[in-house]
Design a protein around this motif. Structure first.
Motif, mmCIF file in Angstrom:
data_model
loop_
_atom_site.group_PDB
_atom_site.id
_atom_site.type_symbol
_atom_site.label_atom_id
_atom_site.label_comp_id
_atom_site.label_asym_id
_atom_site.label_seq_id
_atom_site.Cartn_x
_atom_site.Cartn_y
_atom_site.Cartn_z
ATOM 1 N N GLU A 71 0.857 -1.176 0.000
ATOM 2 C CA GLU A 71 0.000 0.000 0.000
ATOM 3 C C GLU A 71 0.900 1.235 0.000
ATOM 4 N N SER A 90 -6.415 10.507 -5.661
ATOM 5 C CA SER A 90 -7.270 9.429 -5.162
ATOM 6 C C SER A 90 -6.658 8.045 -5.372
ATOM 7 N N ASP A 93 -3.389 4.975 -1.258
ATOM 8 C CA ASP A 93 -4.165 4.085 -0.400
ATOM 9 C C ASP A 93 -4.470 4.693 0.960
ATOM 10 N N PHE A 94 -3.643 5.632 1.416
ATOM 11 C CA PHE A 94 -3.877 6.267 2.712
ATOM 12 C C PHE A 94 -3.140 7.596 2.769
ATOM 13 N N GLU A 115 -12.037 9.470 1.329
ATOM 14 C CA GLU A 115 -12.506 8.180 1.856
ATOM 15 C C GLU A 115 -11.415 7.111 1.836
ATOM 16 N N LYS A 116 -10.225 7.521 2.243
ATOM 17 C CA LYS A 116 -9.112 6.587 2.403
ATOM 18 C C LYS A 116 -8.690 6.573 3.874
ATOM 19 N N LYS A 117 -7.863 5.623 4.244
ATOM 20 C CA LYS A 117 -7.366 5.577 5.615
ATOM 21 C C LYS A 117 -6.556 6.837 5.935
#
Length: 225
Positions: A71, A90, A93-94, A115-117
């Protein structure tokens, strides 16, 4: 150095890390200017310039790391720097909020909108600032990373017991962002409930630069994992 970055990514994959993270600052937009410097800022400015990798190169490295099964995340210090990546933002991953920006609610909201970690480091905050954070964005989904912003950090100053306090009080996933001189401190953090470990990685602890002495070599990462 793109070559060094790729070598570090290979080392992270080899040692079974779950993820790698970049840190980006637009050099021309950095708040540290020749006309407004505090003590030590000239060193930091030089480091920002020397370690700068352009957005298109970071995206190339992101793809490389993701193809290895890692990730990929990234840290920003302002919303404007996020915009340098356009729609590709976007694809990460985080995201990680640096310690000094813990109350930058515009930046936190921009991260959460993707809306990611999200990981928020506490290294430059006190308990009252954590209260303010929770009052303003406690309803959002993020993880807290206990951190002491010394480079390198001596074991006796790591305040690892705070991990248990964070888990009890704030009802959020809690991890540990390590700047420790000794990588083994990360194992103690896990014993106290840290669910995430962030650790700097280096090819050589004696390379020039600010972070190498508080980083782990690839061989140490293999032991840590």
């Amino acid at each position: 150095s793109i070559e060094n970055a790729r070598a570090l990514i290979n080392g992270a994959a080899k040692s079974n890390a779950d993820a790698v993270k970049f840190q980006y600052r637009n050099v021309d937009r950095s708040h540290i200017t020749e006309n407004h410097m505090e003590i030590g800022d000239e060193i930091l400015k030089e480091e920002i310039v020397n370690t700068h990798i352009a957005p298109d190169e970071i995206l190339e490295l992101k793809n490389y790391a993701q193809n290895l099964g890692l990730e990929v995340g990234i840290s920003f210090f302002c919303v404007e720097d996020m915009e340098d990546f356009g729609e590709n933002i976007s694809d990460f991953d985080f995201f990680k909020l640096p310690s000094v920006e813990m109350l930058n609610f515009n930046l936190i909201t921009s991260f959460c909108n993707l809306e990611k970690k999200l990981f928020i480091s506490t290294g430059c905050s006190n308990e009252s600032e954590l209260e303010i954070l929770n009052q303003n964005v406690g309803h959002l989904d993020y993880s807290l990373l206990h951190c002491v912003s010394n480079y390198p950090l001596l074991a006796e100053n790591s305040k690892l017991g705070y991990i248990e306090f964070l888990k009890t009080k704030w009802n959020k996933p809690v991890g540990y962002s390590s700047h420790d001189e000794n990588w083994e401190v990360c194992l103690l953090a896990c014993m106290l409930g840290a669910e995430i470990i962030e650790r700097h990685i280096t090819l050589n602890k004696f390379d020039p630069g600010l972070d190498h002495s508080s980083s782990s070599t690839i061989e140490e990462f293999e032991k840590l994992r």
